[in-house]
Enzyme design. Structure first.
Site, PDB file in Angstrom:
ATOM      1  N   SER A   1       0.832  -1.195   0.000  1.00  0.00           N
ATOM      2  CA  SER A   1       0.000   0.000   0.000  1.00  0.00           C
ATOM      3  C   SER A   1       0.874   1.256   0.000  1.00  0.00           C
ATOM      4  O   SER A   1       1.663   1.452  -0.914  1.00  0.00           O
ATOM      5  CB  SER A   1      -0.976  -0.036   1.183  1.00  0.00           C
ATOM      6  OG  SER A   1      -1.898   1.024   1.124  1.00  0.00           O
TER       7      SER A   1
ATOM      8  N   HIS B   1      -8.254   1.175  -0.724  1.00  0.00           N
ATOM      9  CA  HIS B   1      -8.158   0.253  -1.860  1.00  0.00           C
ATOM     10  C   HIS B   1      -9.521  -0.306  -2.270  1.00  0.00           C
ATOM     11  O   HIS B   1      -9.645  -1.470  -2.644  1.00  0.00           O
ATOM     12  CB  HIS B   1      -7.151  -0.867  -1.562  1.00  0.00           C
ATOM     13  CG  HIS B   1      -5.791  -0.341  -1.235  1.00  0.00           C
ATOM     14  ND1 HIS B   1      -4.996   0.254  -2.180  1.00  0.00           N
ATOM     15  CD2 HIS B   1      -5.117  -0.273  -0.061  1.00  0.00           C
ATOM     16  CE1 HIS B   1      -3.872   0.665  -1.596  1.00  0.00           C
ATOM     17  NE2 HIS B   1      -3.931   0.367  -0.318  1.00  0.00           N
TER      18      HIS B   1
END
Length: 305
Positions: free
Chosen positions: A86, A190
């Site tokens: 991430s 996400h």
């Protein structure tokens, strides 16, 4: 072959940067970066409490800065590949020579602010599913309206969605899942809930001039090595609203012949996944400067690209 990896949001803990400030030059570097992005990284890394550093706009720059100063403390490193989970992908972009420190911190500052704004639109969150069959779990999550936002491998999937959807998941776990653990993050990262952040991040990325990577850069999108800086930057933008496929990243590490993995500060999460998914690969979490000697030994044995 050594892989250098950087953790994502949720890895931070109060005071985790404190021991790093004892190393020569670290505090000066952090203060310079703080000035560049108008955020006191030294304060947040040493004195702030858990709630303060849970704030997305603070956590993300803090994690990238910590990864950079801890990696620098290793000295010369020649990894065969780099990757980040991430927000850790921005840290990895510096490791690969795609961005410099200042550009990376400017980008992650905009990323954190944009994602915090997106998270404020609807009350959302994330929970980790431990155990179970991935296909069964993904189908179950989709039935509940949740997104498998992180498919991490080693029996771990992170679900993301509204707080109501996550509450339903807690009451109705997928078959075979041992436990559902709420994560200390401020939104459904996400997922489609982050779509408003993509436009803001794209504008920030357009102001940068990325270089092509000097080492293999393994992307969260599909676990593939990306060869141009422009594509890496495009993927960093789009990844905000798309699932992290860390399972595919680890498959690529295996295919590349990885023999060791070092996770920069605040390390631990990715090393834990690697221990389960990549048996036989040596791992080290660079949590404090006390870990540097062991890390350098590992680099001497495995750090040849």
């Amino acid at each position: 072959m050594l892989v250098l990896v950087a953790p994502g949001q949720g890895a931070q803990t109060p005071g985790f940067l404190t021991p790093w400030l004892d190393l020569p030059g670290v505090e000066d570097r952090l203060r310079a970066l703080s000035t560049a992005i108008d955020l006191d990284l030294v304060h947040y890394g040493t004195n702030a409490d858990a709630d303060e550093i849970r704030d997305t706009a603070i956590a993300q720059p803090l994690l990238v800065a910590a990864g950079l100063v801890s990696a620098s403390a290793l000295g010369d490193v020649a990894p065969g590949a780099v990757a980040g989970h991430s927000v850790g992908e921005i840290t990895a972009a510096v490791f690969a020579g795609v961005l410099d420190d200042t550009a990376a911190l400017a980008l992650v500052r905009r990323r954190g602010l944009a994602m915090a704004d997106a998270a404020a639109i609807t009350e959302t969150g994330m929970s980790a599913l431990l155990g179970g069959d991935p296909e069964v779990s993904v189908a179950h999550l989709e039935k509940l309206g949740l997104t498998p936002a992180n498919i991490n491998g080693a029996g771990q999937i992170v679900a993301a969605g509204t707080l109501e959807q996550l509450a339903a998941l807690n009451e109705d776990k997928p078959e075979g899942v041992r436990k559902v653990v709420p994560l200390k993050v401020a939104g459904a990262f996400h997922t489609r809930h982050m779509a408003p952040a993509v436009e803001s991040l794209a504008k920030a990325a357009a102001e940068l001039t990325p270089a092509d990577p000097t080492v293999r850069y393994v992307s969260n999108k599909d676990g593939q090595a990306v060869s141009t800086g422009a594509e890496i930057l495009d993927r960093l933008v789009g990844q905000v609203a798309n699932p992290v496929r860390w399972d595919l990243c680890m498959e690529t590490f295996k295919e590349l012949g990885a023999t060791a993995i070092i996770e920069v500060s605040p390390g631990g999460t990715l090393v834990g996944l690697a221990k389960r998914a990549l048996p036989g690969v040596k791992t080290l979490a660079l949590k404090t400067p006390d870990d540097l000697d062991a890390a350098r030994e590992l680099i001497a044995e495995h750090g040849v690209g």
